[in-house]
Motif scaffolding. Structure first.
Motif, PDB file in Angstrom:
ATOM      1  N   GLY A   3      41.289  34.906  47.222  1.00 35.31           N
ATOM      2  CA  GLY A   3      41.069  36.180  47.882  1.00 35.31           C
ATOM      3  C   GLY A   3      42.309  36.999  48.116  1.00 35.31           C
ATOM      4  N   CYS A   4      43.451  36.506  47.686  1.00 30.16           N
ATOM      5  CA  CYS A   4      44.670  37.261  47.936  1.00 30.16           C
ATOM      6  C   CYS A   4      44.729  38.514  47.097  1.00 30.16           C
ATOM      7  N   CYS A   5      43.953  38.545  46.014  1.00 33.84           N
ATOM      8  CA  CYS A   5      44.106  39.632  45.055  1.00 33.84           C
ATOM      9  C   CYS A   5      43.009  40.654  45.218  1.00 33.84           C
ATOM     10  N   ASN A   6      42.431  40.728  46.383  1.00 33.68           N
ATOM     11  CA  ASN A   6      41.249  41.552  46.514  1.00 33.68           C
ATOM     12  C   ASN A   6      41.524  43.009  46.844  1.00 33.68           C
ATOM     13  N   LEU A  53      36.495  30.580  43.340  1.00 34.13           N
ATOM     14  CA  LEU A  53      36.207  31.833  44.040  1.00 34.13           C
ATOM     15  C   LEU A  53      37.294  32.859  43.790  1.00 34.13           C
ATOM     16  N   ASP A  54      38.536  32.381  43.725  1.00 32.62           N
ATOM     17  CA  ASP A  54      39.623  33.320  43.478  1.00 32.62           C
ATOM     18  C   ASP A  54      39.458  33.982  42.107  1.00 32.62           C
ATOM     19  N   PHE A  55      39.044  33.186  41.108  1.00 31.47           N
ATOM     20  CA  PHE A  55      38.811  33.784  39.789  1.00 31.47           C
ATOM     21  C   PHE A  55      37.655  34.772  39.836  1.00 31.47           C
ATOM     22  N   GLY A  57      36.833  36.572  42.453  1.00 26.67           N
ATOM     23  CA  GLY A  57      37.373  37.745  43.132  1.00 26.67           C
ATOM     24  C   GLY A  57      38.252  38.582  42.213  1.00 26.67           C
ATOM     25  N   ASP A  58      39.096  37.907  41.434  1.00 26.40           N
ATOM     26  CA  ASP A  58      39.991  38.626  40.526  1.00 26.40           C
ATOM     27  C   ASP A  58      39.201  39.291  39.402  1.00 26.40           C
ATOM     28  N   THR A  59      38.166  38.614  38.906  1.00 25.11           N
ATOM     29  CA  THR A  59      37.298  39.238  37.896  1.00 25.11           C
ATOM     30  C   THR A  59      36.714  40.527  38.461  1.00 25.11           C
ATOM     31  N   LEU A 146      52.862  39.459  44.163  1.00 24.46           N
ATOM     32  CA  LEU A 146      52.483  38.616  45.307  1.00 24.46           C
ATOM     33  C   LEU A 146      51.176  37.888  45.044  1.00 24.46           C
ATOM     34  N   CYS A 147      50.241  38.625  44.454  1.00 22.60           N
ATOM     35  CA  CYS A 147      48.931  38.049  44.184  1.00 22.60           C
ATOM     36  C   CYS A 147      49.041  36.905  43.179  1.00 22.60           C
ATOM     37  N   SER A 148      49.814  37.108  42.109  1.00 27.83           N
ATOM     38  CA  SER A 148      49.975  36.047  41.106  1.00 27.83           C
ATOM     39  C   SER A 148      50.699  34.854  41.704  1.00 27.83           C
ATOM     40  N   ASN A 150      50.733  33.917  44.850  1.00 26.53           N
ATOM     41  CA  ASN A 150      49.834  33.186  45.749  1.00 26.53           C
ATOM     42  C   ASN A 150      48.786  32.385  44.989  1.00 26.53           C
ATOM     43  N   ASP A 151      48.290  32.951  43.888  1.00 28.98           N
ATOM     44  CA  ASP A 151      47.342  32.202  43.061  1.00 28.98           C
ATOM     45  C   ASP A 151      47.995  30.942  42.523  1.00 28.98           C
ATOM     46  N   ALA A 152      49.245  31.074  42.065  1.00 23.90           N
ATOM     47  CA  ALA A 152      49.958  29.922  41.524  1.00 23.90           C
ATOM     48  C   ALA A 152      50.166  28.863  42.609  1.00 23.90           C
TER      49      ALA A 152
HETATM   50 ZN   LIG Z   1      43.806  35.861  42.769  1.00 22.93          ZN
END
Ligand SMILES: [Zn+2]
Length: 201
Positions: A3-6, A53-55, A57-59, A146-148, A150-152
């Motif tokens: 959800g960081c990339c929302n 879920l993150d994927f 959200g990013d999609t 930042l989003c990438s 945090n995903d990593a």
């Molecule tokens: Zn993300």
């Protein structure tokens, strides 16, 4: 982290290359969502399911970035509301099923868990590198970075939890990480909804 990339990220221009890259990134994220949901269920890893879920959200974020080009604000707000609501439902489902599995949890298959998390890391790094060229302005560069990052961190967290699961032969590292990720995700789904409501009033 999920959800960081929302936050909606503005990209530069409407060039065919930009659209092609966005489609590629949408495909990578959608495929990884499916892969993590399925392998998460098969391996019994809740953390993989939470990372899926993150994927999702990013999609949604990148599909929205593509779709809103040239659309009026009202439609953007409606799309953001739809995205926030569907992410919230998914986040709650993972949160509740994780809590329900506390009673009778068996250790997940750590090899699958770690292997798929490594694949997820590669997918996130690839997406970030693809998008790198199209970011518009310093704030956006920072936001994608930042989003990438945090995903990593999330992916590395799943890999570490897989190691602990194997070492301790315990389901708890997986369950605790899943709980943290699903909570963060649900929280950010709420803030998407709040932001959308704020913009529409
Ligand atoms: Zn993300």
């Amino acid at each position: 982290m999920p959800g960081c990339c929302n936050n909606e990220i503005e990209f530069d221009g409407q060039s065919p290359q930009y659209r092609r890259v966005l489609w590629t990134v949408i495909a990578i994220n959608a495929v990884m969502f499916a892969v993590e949901i399925v392998t998460g269920a098969l391996s019994g890893s809740k953390a993989l399911q939470a990372d899926a879920l993150d994927f999702a959200g990013d999609t949604g974020t990148y599909a929205l970035s593509l779709w809103v080009i040239g659309k009026p604000l009202l439609w953007r707000t409606r799309a953001a509301t739809l995205k926030g609501a569907s992410l919230l439902v998914m986040g709650l489902v993972i949160l509740v099923t994780t809590l329900l599995s506390f009673g009778n949890a068996a250790p997940p298959l750590a090899g699958w868990m770690g292997g798929i998390a490594l694949l997820a890391l590669a997918a996130n790094v690839t997406s970030a590198l693809l998008l790198m060229r199209f970011r518009n302005g310093d704030a956006n560069i920072r936001s994608v970075w930042l989003c990438s990052r945090n995903d990593a961190i999330g992916n590395v967290g799943v890999i570490a939890a897989a190691g602990l699961v194997a070492w301790l032969n315990s389901p708890w590292p997986d369950l605790i990480l899943a709980l943290v990720m699903a909570s963060l995700f649900t929280h950010s789904a709420f803030s998407i909804l709040r932001q959308a409501r704020h913009e529409s009033s």
